[in-house]
Design a protein around this motif. Sequence first.
Motif, PDB file in Angstrom:
ATOM      1  N   PHE A 182       2.019  10.814  11.182  1.00 20.19           N
ATOM      2  CA  PHE A 182       2.813  11.110  12.181  1.00 20.19           C
ATOM      3  C   PHE A 182       3.715   9.851  12.406  1.00 20.19           C
ATOM      4  O   PHE A 182       4.986   9.930  12.391  1.00 20.19           O
ATOM      5  N   VAL A 224      -0.119  19.530  10.222  1.00 21.17           N
ATOM      6  CA  VAL A 224       1.367  19.019  10.074  1.00 21.17           C
ATOM      7  C   VAL A 224       2.270  20.254  10.285  1.00 21.17           C
ATOM      8  O   VAL A 224       3.277  20.488  11.173  1.00 21.17           O
ATOM      9  N   TYR A 225       2.176  21.312   9.853  1.00 25.26           N
ATOM     10  CA  TYR A 225       2.934  22.661  10.110  1.00 25.26           C
ATOM     11  C   TYR A 225       2.936  23.130  11.367  1.00 25.26           C
ATOM     12  O   TYR A 225       4.049  23.365  11.863  1.00 25.26           O
ATOM     13  N   ASN A 268       7.544  21.376  17.331  1.00 22.16           N
ATOM     14  CA  ASN A 268       8.147  20.061  17.953  1.00 22.16           C
ATOM     15  C   ASN A 268       7.293  19.285  18.441  1.00 22.16           C
ATOM     16  O   ASN A 268       7.239  18.681  19.635  1.00 22.16           O
ATOM     17  N   LYS A 326       5.179  20.228  13.295  1.00 22.34           N
ATOM     18  CA  LYS A 326       6.379  20.359  12.795  1.00 22.34           C
ATOM     19  C   LYS A 326       7.181  21.498  13.715  1.00 22.34           C
ATOM     20  O   LYS A 326       8.214  21.485  14.125  1.00 22.34           O
ATOM     21  N   ASN A 327       6.454  22.802  13.535  1.00 23.33           N
ATOM     22  CA  ASN A 327       7.095  23.980  13.962  1.00 23.33           C
ATOM     23  C   ASN A 327       7.015  24.047  15.600  1.00 23.33           C
ATOM     24  O   ASN A 327       7.550  25.162  15.993  1.00 23.33           O
ATOM     25  N   GLU A 369       6.484   9.013  10.009  1.00 25.62           N
ATOM     26  CA  GLU A 369       7.446   9.984  10.200  1.00 25.62           C
ATOM     27  C   GLU A 369       7.254  10.961   8.950  1.00 25.62           C
ATOM     28  O   GLU A 369       8.109  11.531   8.396  1.00 25.62           O
ATOM     29  N   TRP A 370       6.080  11.385   8.743  1.00 25.38           N
ATOM     30  CA  TRP A 370       5.297  12.393   7.941  1.00 25.38           C
ATOM     31  C   TRP A 370       5.923  11.915   6.410  1.00 25.38           C
ATOM     32  O   TRP A 370       5.950  12.757   5.489  1.00 25.38           O
TER      33      TRP A 370
END
Length: 456
Positions: free
Chosen positions: A385, A417-418, A424, A421-422, A388-389
């Motif tokens: 993280f 991670v999915y 926020n 990210k989805n 920044e991935w």
Amino acid sequence: MAYSCSLFHSSLASKSNFPLLHHRNHPKFNRPAPIVISCSSSSTFDPSSTTSSSNNNTPSPQKNRRLADENIRDEARRHRSTAKNTLSAKYVPFNAGPDCTESYSLDEIVYRSRSGGLLDVQHDMEALKKFDGAYWRELFDSRVGKTTWPYGSGVWSKKEWVLPEIDPDDIVSAFEGNSNLFWAERFGKQFLGMNDLWVKHCGISHTGSFKDLGMTVLVSQVNRLRKLKRPVVGVGCASTGDTSAALSAYCAAAGIPSIVFLPANKISIAQLVQPIANGAFVLSIDTDFDGCMKLIREVTAELPIYLANSLNSLRLEGQKTAAIEILQQFDWEVPDWVIVPGGNLGNIYAFYKGFKMCQELGLVDRIPRLVCAQAANANPLYLYFKSEWNEFKAVKANTTFASAIQIGDPVSIDRAVYALKNSNGIVEEATEEELMMQWHRRILQECSFALILESH
């Protein structure tokens, strides 16, 4: 109504990327709750066995007692609907595009896609959408605290969203879930400056682990597979303690052999007692969890042993119900933040999936932001993280007080991670010094979930 959520350590609120919202009193949480004791109740309704598309056809539950010579399973059989089941689920490659045609029946023994990627359980959302959000809210709420089989379980009260096609006779359940959401008043005021601190303790379960939520689903499906004469001799897992406790307990209840691989000298006596007492075949391996995980994957690939770790997406179907339960306990109002400890990283995705299904099916209008909390000594997701991935690197997990999440090469990294990210979401870490505080150590070591809300 807006809420902020925080969990796990007061230092989280001071991080620059974790805003702390102001609060005010929330009258909802100040009113007393009634206590009702009931001998028995029954309901004849099973929406997975109806072809009606009406959103207003929920029948009132019957008030009659069970017959004197029957138990709750017998009662469920007597009331079972003969209508055709209209709901279904299947395995699909995780995060597959709309053009992907690869899928598998849940009755197949498969853990990876053809390309070697993770799998996910995909529900027939169009069939579920025949009933609106108000319908599902009312149905799920009507089952809380009941003894009706199998809906008295916090997991199986959402059966239509978990394993819609399984026969209730195949379900192996200890009525897990329905865990307490309690007000930690003193701690919230003293350490966080919060007026309303709420802790969701999913460790209040049969084995003392939230992993009962996923294991009831997995072992129930194995029970079904064995009745279908599939080549499954037993079930196996790698574990730092809690997974082995849950697996062995549910396998013992179903009469299914279990085998567990544990890292030598890294499991507490309390965690070791349960698989031994439940008759599991326990192997202590001179390695860490990641080494045990590699070994069990090799064993389950070669032998008719069913894999029970969270690589198996069935586990996540049970664990996602904790997210739905949180929404229920707050009268279907969505917190701004939900924070979950992360080790093998299946749970952060399971929570995302539970919240997302509620949004897609109209039970709520949004999902919370998710935070994954890792120990600094086992923090591969946190480092990913912070980059920044840009680049994920597995780490050698060092010894940590949060032994249950001492994992350096998490299986569900892509899922986590999915989810982040989805939603926020963000990732935070805690040092060993921070973990020395006994309250935080217990939360992470038992891998329980906590939810903290402050109204504003």
